[in-house]
Design a protein around this motif. Structure first.
Motif: not given
Length: 154
Positions: A81-82, A87-88, A93-95, A127-129
């Motif tokens: 999910k992260n 990416r959105a 530009t990349r994950f 999603h980062y949290k």
């Protein structure tokens, strides 16, 4: 004479970074994708100028994380999910999420952002949290992040 503390970890990271760069770098490739530049209202002549400017080099983050074995299912759900959410984001530009070949609970995240503001925005996202909360809950054995400037990238 013994190497300084942390020498092996630094050498492993340097080896990983060099291997990643060797696998993905192309000499004289632009630092910013044309489609990303054009989607932000730029034109081709501006793009050609911006790829040589030091101020437009992307920021890359490489994270090495070792996950507790009994938390792997939870981790995989959260990190997918992260990655998809990241990416959105504008400016991401990349994950990539990579699993180590020699340890099923060790992962590498390879993230590329256009600039520091995009990283700051990323850290405000839910999603980062969720990654931060997973670490704080004890799901991670270790996590080391390194930041680098993009040079010759594809």
């Amino acid at each position: 004479r013994c190497p300084p503390a942390g020498h092996k970890t630094a050498m492993r990271f340097a080896s990983l970074l060099l291997a990643t760069a060797a696998a993905t770098a192309t000499a004289f490739a632009p630092q910013q994708s044309i489609s990303s530049h054009l989607s932000r209202g730029g034109n081709l002549s501006q793009f050609a100028k911006s790829t040589t400017s030091l101020s437009t080099m992307p920021i890359c983050i490489v994270v090495e994380a070792e996950i507790k074995e009994d938390r792997m299912d939870e981790f995989l759900d959260m990190i997918e999910k992260n990655a998809l959410g990241s990416r959105a984001e504008p400016g991401c530009t990349r994950f990539d999420v990579l699993q180590a070949a020699d340890a099923s609970n060790k992962f590498f995240f390879y993230e590329v952002y256009d600039n520091a503001d995009d990283i700051a925005n990323h850290k405000e996202q839910n999603h980062y949290k969720a990654w931060v909360a997973f670490k704080e809950s004890g799901g991670v054995i270790s996590s080391v992040s390194k930041k680098a400037s993009g040079k010759f990238m594809t």
